[in-house]
Design a protein around this motif. Structure first.
Motif, PDB file in Angstrom:
ATOM      1  N   LYS A  30      57.462 -21.583 -12.704  1.00  0.00           N
ATOM      2  CA  LYS A  30      57.431 -21.132 -14.088  1.00  0.00           C
ATOM      3  C   LYS A  30      56.167 -21.548 -14.835  1.00  0.00           C
ATOM      4  O   LYS A  30      55.827 -20.965 -15.841  1.00  0.00           O
ATOM      5  CB  LYS A  30      58.654 -21.678 -14.837  1.00  0.00           C
ATOM      6  N   ILE A  31      55.476 -22.593 -14.355  1.00  0.00           N
ATOM      7  CA  ILE A  31      54.280 -22.971 -15.106  1.00  0.00           C
ATOM      8  C   ILE A  31      53.021 -22.534 -14.368  1.00  0.00           C
ATOM      9  O   ILE A  31      51.965 -23.103 -14.531  1.00  0.00           O
ATOM     10  CB  ILE A  31      54.219 -24.477 -15.424  1.00  0.00           C
ATOM     11  N   SER A  32      53.173 -21.482 -13.548  1.00  0.00           N
ATOM     12  CA  SER A  32      51.992 -20.985 -12.863  1.00  0.00           C
ATOM     13  C   SER A  32      51.119 -20.220 -13.850  1.00  0.00           C
ATOM     14  O   SER A  32      51.561 -19.300 -14.519  1.00  0.00           O
ATOM     15  CB  SER A  32      52.428 -20.062 -11.732  1.00  0.00           C
ATOM     16  N   GLY A  33      49.858 -20.616 -13.938  1.00  0.00           N
ATOM     17  CA  GLY A  33      48.933 -19.934 -14.835  1.00  0.00           C
ATOM     18  C   GLY A  33      48.647 -18.528 -14.361  1.00  0.00           C
ATOM     19  O   GLY A  33      48.407 -17.617 -15.158  1.00  0.00           O
ATOM     20  N   ILE A  34      48.688 -18.306 -13.034  1.00  0.00           N
ATOM     21  CA  ILE A  34      48.370 -16.974 -12.498  1.00  0.00           C
ATOM     22  C   ILE A  34      49.425 -15.974 -12.971  1.00  0.00           C
ATOM     23  O   ILE A  34      49.123 -14.869 -13.412  1.00  0.00           O
ATOM     24  CB  ILE A  34      48.327 -16.996 -10.955  1.00  0.00           C
ATOM     25  N   ARG A  35      50.672 -16.388 -12.931  1.00  0.00           N
ATOM     26  CA  ARG A  35      51.754 -15.508 -13.369  1.00  0.00           C
ATOM     27  C   ARG A  35      51.557 -15.156 -14.842  1.00  0.00           C
ATOM     28  O   ARG A  35      51.663 -13.998 -15.242  1.00  0.00           O
ATOM     29  CB  ARG A  35      53.079 -16.252 -13.175  1.00  0.00           C
ATOM     30  N   GLU A  36      51.208 -16.183 -15.612  1.00  0.00           N
ATOM     31  CA  GLU A  36      51.022 -15.978 -17.049  1.00  0.00           C
ATOM     32  C   GLU A  36      49.864 -15.024 -17.299  1.00  0.00           C
ATOM     33  O   GLU A  36      49.940 -14.117 -18.125  1.00  0.00           O
ATOM     34  CB  GLU A  36      50.778 -17.354 -17.677  1.00  0.00           C
ATOM     35  N   GLY A 228      48.738 -26.785 -20.231  1.00  0.00           N
ATOM     36  CA  GLY A 228      49.431 -27.606 -19.235  1.00  0.00           C
ATOM     37  C   GLY A 228      49.816 -26.843 -17.983  1.00  0.00           C
ATOM     38  O   GLY A 228      50.765 -27.181 -17.312  1.00  0.00           O
ATOM     39  N   HIS A 229      49.041 -25.790 -17.651  1.00  0.00           N
ATOM     40  CA  HIS A 229      49.349 -25.028 -16.435  1.00  0.00           C
ATOM     41  C   HIS A 229      48.752 -25.735 -15.229  1.00  0.00           C
ATOM     42  O   HIS A 229      47.605 -26.145 -15.262  1.00  0.00           O
ATOM     43  CB  HIS A 229      48.742 -23.632 -16.507  1.00  0.00           C
ATOM     44  N   LYS A 230      49.556 -25.788 -14.149  1.00  0.00           N
ATOM     45  CA  LYS A 230      49.075 -26.518 -12.978  1.00  0.00           C
ATOM     46  C   LYS A 230      48.037 -25.726 -12.197  1.00  0.00           C
ATOM     47  O   LYS A 230      47.305 -26.272 -11.407  1.00  0.00           O
ATOM     48  CB  LYS A 230      50.252 -26.877 -12.085  1.00  0.00           C
ATOM     49  N   THR A 231      48.010 -24.409 -12.355  1.00  0.00           N
ATOM     50  CA  THR A 231      47.063 -23.612 -11.576  1.00  0.00           C
ATOM     51  C   THR A 231      45.939 -23.107 -12.475  1.00  0.00           C
ATOM     52  O   THR A 231      45.359 -22.074 -12.214  1.00  0.00           O
ATOM     53  CB  THR A 231      47.779 -22.413 -10.933  1.00  0.00           C
ATOM     54  N   SER A 232      45.647 -23.835 -13.541  1.00  0.00           N
ATOM     55  CA  SER A 232      44.749 -23.268 -14.544  1.00  0.00           C
ATOM     56  C   SER A 232      43.312 -23.099 -14.052  1.00  0.00           C
ATOM     57  O   SER A 232      42.598 -22.231 -14.528  1.00  0.00           O
ATOM     58  CB  SER A 232      44.793 -24.095 -15.808  1.00  0.00           C
ATOM     59  N   LEU A 233      42.876 -23.910 -13.083  1.00  0.00           N
ATOM     60  CA  LEU A 233      41.497 -23.761 -12.619  1.00  0.00           C
ATOM     61  C   LEU A 233      41.315 -22.390 -11.954  1.00  0.00           C
ATOM     62  O   LEU A 233      40.398 -21.640 -12.275  1.00  0.00           O
ATOM     63  CB  LEU A 233      41.157 -24.882 -11.627  1.00  0.00           C
ATOM     64  N   THR A 234      42.224 -22.058 -11.048  1.00  0.00           N
ATOM     65  CA  THR A 234      42.180 -20.759 -10.382  1.00  0.00           C
ATOM     66  C   THR A 234      42.208 -19.647 -11.425  1.00  0.00           C
ATOM     67  O   THR A 234      41.480 -18.667 -11.334  1.00  0.00           O
ATOM     68  CB  THR A 234      43.422 -20.593  -9.471  1.00  0.00           C
ATOM     69  N   VAL A 235      43.060 -19.816 -12.430  1.00  0.00           N
ATOM     70  CA  VAL A 235      43.200 -18.779 -13.441  1.00  0.00           C
ATOM     71  C   VAL A 235      41.925 -18.620 -14.242  1.00  0.00           C
ATOM     72  O   VAL A 235      41.505 -17.511 -14.549  1.00  0.00           O
ATOM     73  CB  VAL A 235      44.373 -19.113 -14.381  1.00  0.00           C
ATOM     74  N   ARG A 236      41.282 -19.754 -14.561  1.00  0.00           N
ATOM     75  CA  ARG A 236      40.058 -19.652 -15.344  1.00  0.00           C
ATOM     76  C   ARG A 236      38.989 -18.905 -14.540  1.00  0.00           C
ATOM     77  O   ARG A 236      38.287 -18.061 -15.068  1.00  0.00           O
ATOM     78  CB  ARG A 236      39.583 -21.039 -15.768  1.00  0.00           C
ATOM     79  N   SER A 398      42.208 -32.794 -17.430  1.00  0.00           N
ATOM     80  CA  SER A 398      42.992 -31.565 -17.559  1.00  0.00           C
ATOM     81  C   SER A 398      44.197 -31.669 -16.632  1.00  0.00           C
ATOM     82  O   SER A 398      44.280 -32.602 -15.841  1.00  0.00           O
ATOM     83  CB  SER A 398      42.136 -30.369 -17.138  1.00  0.00           C
ATOM     84  N   LYS A 399      45.101 -30.678 -16.775  1.00  0.00           N
ATOM     85  CA  LYS A 399      46.275 -30.740 -15.898  1.00  0.00           C
ATOM     86  C   LYS A 399      46.138 -29.734 -14.763  1.00  0.00           C
ATOM     87  O   LYS A 399      47.111 -29.372 -14.137  1.00  0.00           O
ATOM     88  CB  LYS A 399      47.523 -30.445 -16.723  1.00  0.00           C
ATOM     89  N   ASP A 400      44.933 -29.247 -14.533  1.00  0.00           N
ATOM     90  CA  ASP A 400      44.745 -28.240 -13.483  1.00  0.00           C
ATOM     91  C   ASP A 400      44.625 -28.912 -12.110  1.00  0.00           C
ATOM     92  O   ASP A 400      44.935 -30.086 -11.941  1.00  0.00           O
ATOM     93  CB  ASP A 400      43.516 -27.370 -13.800  1.00  0.00           C
ATOM     94  N   GLU A 401      44.120 -28.124 -11.138  1.00  0.00           N
ATOM     95  CA  GLU A 401      44.052 -28.628  -9.774  1.00  0.00           C
ATOM     96  C   GLU A 401      43.209 -29.897  -9.677  1.00  0.00           C
ATOM     97  O   GLU A 401      43.572 -30.853  -8.994  1.00  0.00           O
ATOM     98  CB  GLU A 401      43.462 -27.561  -8.835  1.00  0.00           C
ATOM     99  N   ILE A 402      42.061 -29.905 -10.396  1.00  0.00           N
ATOM    100  CA  ILE A 402      41.199 -31.098 -10.352  1.00  0.00           C
ATOM    101  C   ILE A 402      41.925 -32.272 -11.012  1.00  0.00           C
ATOM    102  O   ILE A 402      41.836 -33.407 -10.551  1.00  0.00           O
ATOM    103  CB  ILE A 402      39.869 -30.823 -11.109  1.00  0.00           C
ATOM    104  N   GLY A 403      42.687 -31.971 -12.078  1.00  0.00           N
ATOM    105  CA  GLY A 403      43.464 -33.014 -12.751  1.00  0.00           C
ATOM    106  C   GLY A 403      44.475 -33.623 -11.787  1.00  0.00           C
ATOM    107  O   GLY A 403      44.642 -34.842 -11.714  1.00  0.00           O
ATOM    108  N   LEU A 404      45.134 -32.748 -10.994  1.00  0.00           N
ATOM    109  CA  LEU A 404      46.129 -33.239 -10.030  1.00  0.00           C
ATOM    110  C   LEU A 404      45.465 -34.112  -8.970  1.00  0.00           C
ATOM    111  O   LEU A 404      45.984 -35.142  -8.565  1.00  0.00           O
ATOM    112  CB  LEU A 404      46.845 -32.063  -9.354  1.00  0.00           C
TER     113      LEU A 404
END
Ligand SMILES: Nc1ncnc2c1ncn2[C@@H]1O[C@H](COP(=O)(O)OP(=O)(O)OP(=O)(O)O)[C@@H](O)[C@H]1O
Length: 772
Positions: A30-36, A228-236, A398-404
């Motif tokens: 549900k918190i996938s940035g790609i879906r959003e 706060g999306h976990k996939t936000s780097l890919t999305v950006r 950030s909370k993206d992939e690099i953040g993780l």
């Protein structure tokens, strides 16, 4: 068939929408940035198509695909808003549910209105040409207003979501405002200019498209980065690529159609001036319509009285043709169109290249800020760890992939740090045990008589504890007593109190694990009558009860997080208020805290407040477990036997040598309380005047038989000790570990459990014994 760039951009959009739908159907996270991104992109495409088609009378709603787009866009806009109302967290769920239903009904009504207006066309299935030119203008405007209202509300709702998310509020708002400006203000300015006749329709549409694309781009970068999306780097990255693709197609299509139009204008003028019916070639290929100036070209067609003709002028042939009774259109002949496009493409390619350079530069800056800088920080952190600095904590930006990745790195360093601390602790314990072993036989017992108990000790480590208690007993600052359960924390707190505040003053203990969460405040600070339902009378509270004496918080690790700030205030300002009371009261007690938990690791996990931890930890007294101060055991055991046999009215029995040896060997995980209980249970069933192995509780008897069995396996067979102490101990340790591993089929965690040591300790031992 000739693909224009505009058609291409529509095709890309439709393709992305289809891919988006397929993707979203499969996404569970549900918190996938790609879906959003996909969802909002689909909605956005529909939404803006509707605005362009319905609001601006560049071209009235005419053909079937426009009608369907407008109707679909209405529903898309409603879902778009709904999506942001629920994502990432639900805002006013009840109201937004009603809102959703109302908006859906409005969308459905407008769609029906369209159908009603065009019922004749629906009946005869005539979705061609400009059939709805006059009829559908009004509902078209309603669609535009409704869609724009929804689009504005989407941005507002997204802003609320970001504000609620709390992190990076200011920078996220800047992004949202920027996108609002691009999305709405620029199109509005151009619309006004267009209405005032200052810019042409094409300029307006291009400005609209470019600002919408860049607005979408900015909006997504900010929303995804700070939502706060976990996939936000890919999305950006995806967003930037998407924006690039859309910009290219948009610039190409917009520029091309403008250039073609200019070309037509000049051609039309020259054709109309140099018109010669004899130069027409029949059945030529037609590619596009002109639409404008149909009156004059219509005259030419009517004059010729045939369906299509090719007119030549200044080397560029142009086609005039008649498709319906009253509509006459013009277009370039194919080969001259192609030639024209080639020339045009080269010209625009240069401009596009420059534009793309700017975008690529932006992309590089983005790469540097979002990816490279955090990665370099991680590398620096790694260097410091390699240099032995284990306090490293790389900032999570950030909370993206690099953040993780950064969080994982920090967690790894933290566990190395803890393992090292554990190892240091283990080594010092080992040293202490060795010292204790040496001193066990020449220990002299000491006693401290308290009001209700007697503290007994003989070990050096307990002597050190008592010395420290004596040194700090006169201080007013809080004291934290740590140690395993049953090691005597409360009795040490009692000693501290009696040495400091005197035997006569009150000692008020409170077990933090036993107070119900809702009664904390009133128990500690007291309450006034009527402050809450059960407050039938005034109650002074424990702080007042302990005035002039000591308030002892046992098991402070269990104190609820909500109450901790109040205790912190009590310690800092020495003031408190009763529940329901108005006046500030002065706290006149000393405070002592005790815990068997590791408060430091609780602080790092966020389950204990850091500020309170430092406040209560002014003086720390660590009480060693019984297994590390075995010289206390004989004296404690004798004192307990004496005390409890008197209490049970028995003659004091003796402890056999075998039992005392077992007491010295037994691991005593419950410490002194366990030893005390063991003696009480033994005395209760004792027959005779000597405590023997058979009189002990079963777990001790079992331990004894195991110890015997284990001792018989010792590598000392001839009593000569030729191998020497160190190698004999190593051999025995090796054998113990090997047997445990064999029993547990090589599973180290289970073997460690069997050996009653931690897994880390087992691994350490195996490394020391070269067993890995
Ligand atoms: N040195 C000592 N001499 C005599 N009795 C002791 C000593 N240490 C502990 N005891 C006794 O052992 C029992 C457990 O001690 P105490 O309650 O102080 O331990 P604790 O560490 O506070 O335990 P918990 O962590 O469960 O609160 C008590 O009955 C106490 O009287």
């Amino acid at each position: 068939m000739y693909l224009q760039f505009l058609t291409l951009s529509f095709l890309i959009a439709v393709l992305l929408c289809i891919l988006g739908v397929v993707y979203c159907l499969g996404v569970k996270n549900k918190i996938s940035g790609i879906r959003e991104l996909m969802l909002s992109f689909i909605c956005l495409v529909f939404l803006y198509s509707a605005c362009v088609y319905a609001s601006i009378e560049i071209e009235p709603i005419g053909s079937l695909h426009r009608w369907v787009t407008v109707a679909a866009a209405l529903f898309a806009a409603v879902f778009y808003q709904r999506f942001f109302l629920k994502f990432p967290s639900a805002i006013y769920p009840k109201i937004s549910n009603y809102l959703f239903k109302i908006q859906l009904s409005i969308a459905a009504s407008i769609s029906l209105w369209f159908v009603w207006e065009t019922k004749d066309a629906v009946k005869t299935f005539r979705f061609n040409g400009q059939y709805w030119d006059l009829t559908a203008v009004f509902p078209g405007r309603v669609v535009a207003v409704f869609s724009l209202f929804l689009a504005v509300s989407v941005i507002l709702i997204a802003s609320i979501q970001i504000i609620r998310n709390k992190d990076h509020k200011r920078i996220a708002l800047v992004g949202i405002l920027g996108s609002f400006f691009l999305n709405f203000l620029i199109p509005t300015i151009y619309l006004t200019l267009f209405r005032l006749g200052q810019v042409t329709a094409e300029v307006f549409v291009n400005a609209l498209a470019i600002s919408v694309i860049s607005g979408f781009f900015v909006f997504h970068i900010f929303f995804v980065s700070y939502g706060g999306h976990k996939t936000s780097l890919t999305v950006r990255i995806l967003t930037i690529v998407l924006a690039m693709a859309l910009s290219v197609t948009q610039v190409m299509s917009g520029g091309l159609s403008k250039a073609i139009e200019n070309e037509y204008d000049s051609l039309q003028i020259s054709i109309l001036q140099n018109y010669n019916p004899k130069s027409i070639q029949k059945d030529s290929v037609f590619f596009s319509k002109v639409g404008e100036n149909t009156e004059k070209s219509g005259l030419i067609a009517a004059d010729l009285g045939v369906r299509s003709y090719l007119l030549g002028s200044s080397g560029k042939p142009i086609l005039v043709y008649q498709n319906f009774e009253k509509n006459t259109e013009m277009g370039l002949e194919y080969s001259s169109y192609r030639e024209f496009v080639h020339k045009y493409v080269m010209d625009w390619a240069v401009r596009l290249f420059l534009g793309l350079c700017v975008l690529i530069f932006g992309f590089l800056v983005f790469m540097k800020i979002s990816i490279l800088n955090p990665l370099f920080e991680l590398l620096k952190g790694l260097d410091r760890v390699e240099g032995g600095e284990l306090s490293v904590e790389v900032a999570v930006r950030s909370k993206d992939e690099i953040g993780l990745l950064t969080q994982a790195f920090n967690a790894m360093v933290r566990s190395i740090r803890e393992a090292r601390q554990e190892l240091q602790q283990y080594t010092s314990n080992l040293e202490r045990t060795i010292l204790e072993r040496d001193s066990i036989y020449d220990a002299v017992p000491q006693e401290k008589i308290l009001s209700n108990k007697t503290l007994i000790y003989a070990s050096r480590s307990m002597q050190a504890v008592v010395d420290r208690v004596e040194r700090i007993s006169g201080r007013e600052q809080p004291v934290l007593i740590t140690g395993e359960t049953g090691t005597g924390k409360e009795i040490i707190a009692g000693l501290l109190h009696e040495l400091g505040r005197g035997k006569e003053s009150p000692f008020v203990p409170i077990n933090c694990a036993a107070v119900p969460a809702n009664l904390w405040e009133s128990q500690i600070f007291g309450h006034v009558k009527g402050a809450f339902t059960d407050a039938k009378s005034d109650y002074g509270g424990l702080v007042a009860e302990a005035a002039g004496g000591t308030l002892f918080f046992d098991e402070v690790g269990e104190m609820p997080l909500e109450i901790q700030p109040k205790i912190l205030r009590l310690l800092q300002e020495r003031k408190y208020k009763q529940v329901g009371g108005r006046t500030e009261l002065k706290a006149e007690c000393r405070t002592i805290f005790a815990t068997h938990r590791n408060l430091r690791s609780m602080v790092s996990k966020g389950t204990f407040r850091e500020d309170l931890y430092y406040r209560i930890n002014v003086f720390e007294i660590g009480i060693p477990p019984l297994r590390e101060r075995r010289s206390d055991i004989p004296f404690l055991a004798n004192r307990f036997v004496e005390h409890y046999s008197k209490q049970m009215e028995l003659d004091k029995p003796n402890i056999s040598e075998e039992v005392m040896d077992l007491f010295l060997e037994f691991p005593w995980s419950g410490n002194i309380r366990e030893l005390e209980n063991c003696i009480i249970r033994t005395l209760a069933d004792l027959k005779g005047d000597m405590i023997k192995i058979s009189d002990l509780p079963t777990e001790l008897m079992e331990a004894k038989s195991h110890t015997r069995e284990e001792m018989s396996n010792m590598p000392v067979t001839n009593g000569t000790y030729t191998a020497g102490f160190e190698s004999l101990v190593s051999m025995y340790s090796r054998r113990l570990i090997e047997t445990a591993l064999q029993k547990c089929k090589g599973n180290k965690s289970e073997a460690a459990r069997l050996l009653k040591i931690s897994r880390g300790k087992l691994q350490y031992q195996m490394r020391m014994l070269d067993m890995e």
